[in-house]
Write an enzyme that holds these catalytic residues in place. Structure first.
Site, PDB file in Angstrom:
ATOM      1  N   TYR A  46      -6.282   8.526  -0.613  1.00 10.37           N
ATOM      2  CA  TYR A  46      -5.858   7.412   0.247  1.00 10.37           C
ATOM      3  C   TYR A  46      -7.044   6.812   0.995  1.00 10.37           C
ATOM      4  CZ  TYR A  46      -3.644   4.876   4.069  1.00 10.37           C
ATOM      5  OH  TYR A  46      -3.285   3.904   4.961  1.00 10.37           O
ATOM      6  N   LYS A  62      -8.801   3.002   0.692  1.00  5.00           N
ATOM      7  CA  LYS A  62      -8.861   2.057   1.813  1.00  5.00           C
ATOM      8  C   LYS A  62     -10.307   1.741   2.194  1.00  5.00           C
ATOM      9  CE  LYS A  62      -4.517   1.204   2.737  1.00  5.00           C
ATOM     10  NZ  LYS A  62      -3.967  -0.181   2.669  1.00  5.00           N
ATOM     11  N   GLY A  73       0.819  -1.204   0.000  1.00  2.43           N
ATOM     12  CA  GLY A  73       0.000   0.000   0.000  1.00  2.43           C
ATOM     13  C   GLY A  73       0.849   1.248   0.000  1.00  2.43           C
TER      14      GLY A  73
END
Length: 281
Positions: A155, A159, A71
């Protein structure tokens, strides 16, 4: 002993997970940009396909589990790469590995989420839905509306999308019905190279200012221990769960958000899902 694929195995939490599994006697096939068994770039469709295929070749078409730890953090100017690695870099390999995971009969998958899914305010739902619909260009346009401040939203939306994908998949016939347990580990502030890069970019105040009730930072080794547990027989009844490993940050900011009473719309959804379940069984 089992055989596991671990993405992001060259550093940080992925490396800690791989080392813990190897220390327990398991075989690990690491996937990363360097210093692992399978060298691949998960930010591109070609790289993801090559990585998935090479892992399957190395394990002979059978996996006891997978750890998707690769990630990227919210880096300004890299929204597309962040979304590609954090969402598609998880989903594409796992979908390719699903038959190999099913072949093991009782396999487990740990998807790395983040406590940013609950701590980042105003994450645009349309970006999350676009990623789940496999429309990265739309997701990029949505977070791009924040202009110079888009990085944390790129981000967090990536997620959030991968966490929802994991929970949806976890309870489906293709995954749970095939004996594959899928769960999400959502770390908070962990002392990794990724965190140090964030501090070096001038975000020290944001990192140190986040409420962590027990104080300090988590260790990658702590994450490795949790991964080992989530892959172990002790987690046989764990399915579709999101485990926050963040020193209490999520609980501090969202103390009373969960459990929550189901409103009228939720009741309708519950009854519809219950009917679907009865129809399948």
């Amino acid at each position: 002993m089992g055989t596991y694929a671990v993405t992001g195995a060259a550093s940080g939490m992925g490396r800690a997970a791989a080392e813990r599994l190897r220390g327990d006697g398991h075989t690990v096939v690491g996937v990363d940009l360097r210093d692992v068994e399978v060298i691949a770039d998960l930010s591109t469709p070609t790289g993801r396909a090559a990585a998935a295929a090479e892992v399957l070749e190395r394990v002979g078409g059978r996996l006891d589990g997978a750890v998707c730890a690769a990630g990227l953090g919210g880096v300004p100017g890299r929204d597309r790469v962040v979304q590609q690695v954090n969402f598609f870099g998880v989903v594409d390999p796992l979908e390719a590995w699903r038959p190999a995971l099913a072949a093991a009969g009782n396999s487990k998958v740990v998807v790395f989420g983040s406590n940013s899914t609950t701590l980042t305010p105003m994450v645009p739902e349309s970006a999350v839905r676009a990623l789940l619909a496999r429309n990265p260009d739309k997701a990029l346009r949505v977070v791009g509306r924040f202009r110079g401040r888009s990085a944390p939203f790129a981000y967090a939306s990536s997620k959030m999308a991968v966490t929802r994908w994991a929970r949806r998949s976890a309870v489906s016939p293709q995954w749970a019905g095939a004996g594959i347990r899928v769960n999400v580990l959502a770390p908070g502030i962990i002392a990794t190279p990724l965190l140090e890069e964030q501090i070096a970019r001038g975000e020290k105040d944001a990192v140190e200012g986040l409420a962590v009730p027990i104080g300090g930072r988590g260790r990658p080794e702590d994450v490795g221990d949790w991964v080992a547990f989530m892959l172990s027989p002790a987690a046989d009844f764990l399915c579709g769960s999101v485990i926050f490993l963040d020193g209490g940050s999520d609980a501090y900011f969202r103390t009373d958000d969960w459990p929550a009473s189901t409103g009228p719309a939720g009741v309708i959804r519950y009854l519809r899902r219950a009917k679907e379940w009865r129809a399948r069984h």
